[in-house]
Design a protein around this motif. Structure first.
Motif, mmCIF file in Angstrom:
data_model
loop_
_atom_site.group_PDB
_atom_site.id
_atom_site.type_symbol
_atom_site.label_atom_id
_atom_site.label_comp_id
_atom_site.label_asym_id
_atom_site.label_seq_id
_atom_site.Cartn_x
_atom_site.Cartn_y
_atom_site.Cartn_z
ATOM 1 N N LEU A 124 0.836 -1.194 0.000
ATOM 2 C CA LEU A 124 0.000 0.000 0.000
ATOM 3 C C LEU A 124 0.870 1.243 0.000
ATOM 4 N N VAL A 125 0.450 2.202 -0.795
ATOM 5 C CA VAL A 125 1.146 3.478 -0.890
ATOM 6 C C VAL A 125 0.156 4.595 -0.614
ATOM 7 N N GLU A 126 0.719 5.731 -0.281
ATOM 8 C CA GLU A 126 -0.061 6.948 -0.182
ATOM 9 C C GLU A 126 0.385 7.814 -1.348
ATOM 10 N N ALA A 127 -0.520 8.051 -2.288
ATOM 11 C CA ALA A 127 -0.209 8.826 -3.489
ATOM 12 C C ALA A 127 -1.004 10.123 -3.438
ATOM 13 N N ASP A 128 -0.293 11.227 -3.296
ATOM 14 C CA ASP A 128 -0.935 12.541 -3.175
ATOM 15 C C ASP A 128 -2.033 12.526 -2.111
ATOM 16 N N GLY A 129 -1.756 11.858 -1.004
ATOM 17 C CA GLY A 129 -2.668 11.849 0.134
ATOM 18 C C GLY A 129 -3.736 10.775 0.118
ATOM 19 N N ALA A 130 -3.822 9.984 -0.951
ATOM 20 C CA ALA A 130 -4.835 8.924 -1.040
ATOM 21 C C ALA A 130 -4.150 7.563 -1.090
ATOM 22 N N LEU A 131 -4.744 6.583 -0.441
ATOM 23 C CA LEU A 131 -4.165 5.246 -0.440
ATOM 24 C C LEU A 131 -4.432 4.530 -1.758
ATOM 25 N N ALA A 132 -3.463 3.703 -2.152
ATOM 26 C CA ALA A 132 -3.568 2.910 -3.377
ATOM 27 C C ALA A 132 -2.734 1.650 -3.182
ATOM 28 N N VAL A 133 -2.866 0.721 -4.125
ATOM 29 C CA VAL A 133 -2.198 -0.572 -4.047
ATOM 30 C C VAL A 133 -1.235 -0.727 -5.219
ATOM 31 N N GLY A 134 -0.037 -1.208 -4.907
ATOM 32 C CA GLY A 134 0.943 -1.606 -5.918
ATOM 33 C C GLY A 134 1.250 -3.079 -5.717
ATOM 34 N N ILE A 135 1.260 -3.855 -6.802
ATOM 35 C CA ILE A 135 1.497 -5.295 -6.716
ATOM 36 C C ILE A 135 2.698 -5.624 -7.602
ATOM 37 N N VAL A 136 3.756 -6.156 -6.970
ATOM 38 C CA VAL A 136 5.003 -6.431 -7.681
ATOM 39 C C VAL A 136 5.539 -7.810 -7.302
ATOM 40 N N PRO A 137 6.414 -8.393 -8.158
ATOM 41 C CA PRO A 137 7.023 -9.672 -7.798
ATOM 42 C C PRO A 137 7.790 -9.560 -6.474
ATOM 43 N N VAL A 138 7.805 -10.663 -5.725
ATOM 44 C CA VAL A 138 8.397 -10.637 -4.388
ATOM 45 C C VAL A 138 9.903 -10.413 -4.383
ATOM 46 N N ASP A 139 10.561 -10.634 -5.518
ATOM 47 C CA ASP A 139 12.005 -10.431 -5.577
ATOM 48 C C ASP A 139 12.370 -9.053 -6.128
ATOM 49 N N THR A 140 11.405 -8.130 -6.128
ATOM 50 C CA THR A 140 11.640 -6.764 -6.591
ATOM 51 C C THR A 140 11.149 -5.776 -5.546
ATOM 52 N N LEU A 141 11.376 -4.507 -5.823
ATOM 53 C CA LEU A 141 10.878 -3.418 -4.991
ATOM 54 C C LEU A 141 9.837 -2.638 -5.785
ATOM 55 N N LEU A 142 8.960 -1.963 -5.085
ATOM 56 C CA LEU A 142 7.984 -1.091 -5.734
ATOM 57 C C LEU A 142 8.671 0.232 -6.055
ATOM 58 N N ASP A 143 8.647 0.616 -7.319
ATOM 59 C CA ASP A 143 9.216 1.887 -7.753
ATOM 60 C C ASP A 143 8.175 2.971 -7.470
ATOM 61 N N LEU A 144 8.439 3.770 -6.443
ATOM 62 C CA LEU A 144 7.453 4.762 -5.999
ATOM 63 C C LEU A 144 7.175 5.830 -7.047
ATOM 64 N N LYS A 145 8.185 6.241 -7.798
ATOM 65 C CA LYS A 145 7.949 7.229 -8.859
ATOM 66 C C LYS A 145 7.068 6.644 -9.956
ATOM 67 N N ALA A 146 7.330 5.384 -10.305
ATOM 68 C CA ALA A 146 6.552 4.742 -11.366
ATOM 69 C C ALA A 146 5.109 4.511 -10.937
#
Length: 164
Positions: free
Chosen positions: A57-79
């Motif tokens: 879960l991320v907070e994007a411009d004050g609102a919560l959202a979901v990012g789903i990525v492979p477990v051997d990677t990191l979530l690119d917050l800018k992307a």
């Protein structure tokens, strides 16, 4: 896949059953000392980490959202911010993630959350006929087609994963 297994008793399986989505419940013995819930699941289930996806879960411009990525990677917050049409994204606080989704960290499923949030699935998921995501508790994964996951969560895809 052509099969559906019920009986896991989580909001995720209930939602998939109601939607008529084919999925398979994949259980494993969770080790509370594991460093990474996702890598633990991949190893325990004998599945390559590129097919096992973690829900963040991320907070994007004050609102919560979901990012789903492979477990051997990191979530690119800018992307993920760009994919959501936001200027900036930061990781959500674990307590906020648990409160909003109804799941505990390490068992947060993208399916069956208390509140439907904007969801972005890493585009690499489309390279596989099926992927695994948390089923709503530690030690429980669900295997399903990425297109079915996108349909049930009303999600989109984008390149949001990055290597460490």
């Amino acid at each position: 896949m052509g099969r559906r297994r019920t009986g896991a008793g989580t909001p995720a399986t209930v939602m998939l059953d109601r939607a008529g989505v084919d999925y398979e419940v994949r259980r494993y013995e969770h080790d509370p000392a594991a460093d990474s819930y996702g890598l633990e699941a991949a190893a325990a289930l004998g599945v390559e980490p590129a097919r096992v996806f973690k829900t963040l879960l991320v907070e994007a411009d004050g609102a919560l959202a979901v990012g789903i990525v492979p477990v051997d990677t990191l979530l690119d917050l800018k992307a993920v911010a760009a994919a959501l049409g936001a200027k900036k994204a930061v990781m959500a606080q674990p307590a906020d993630a648990e409160r909003v989704t109804g799941y505990v960290v390490g068992g947060i499923s993208p399916v069956g959350q208390r509140r439907r949030l904007p969801t972005v699935l890493d585009a690499s998921a489309l390279d596989h006929p099926t992927i695994l995501v948390s089923g709503g508790r530690r030690g429980l994964d669900l295997e399903l087609a990425p297109q079915d996951l996108l349909a049930v969560v009303a999600g989109s895809t984008a390149q949001v994963a990055r290597r460490a």
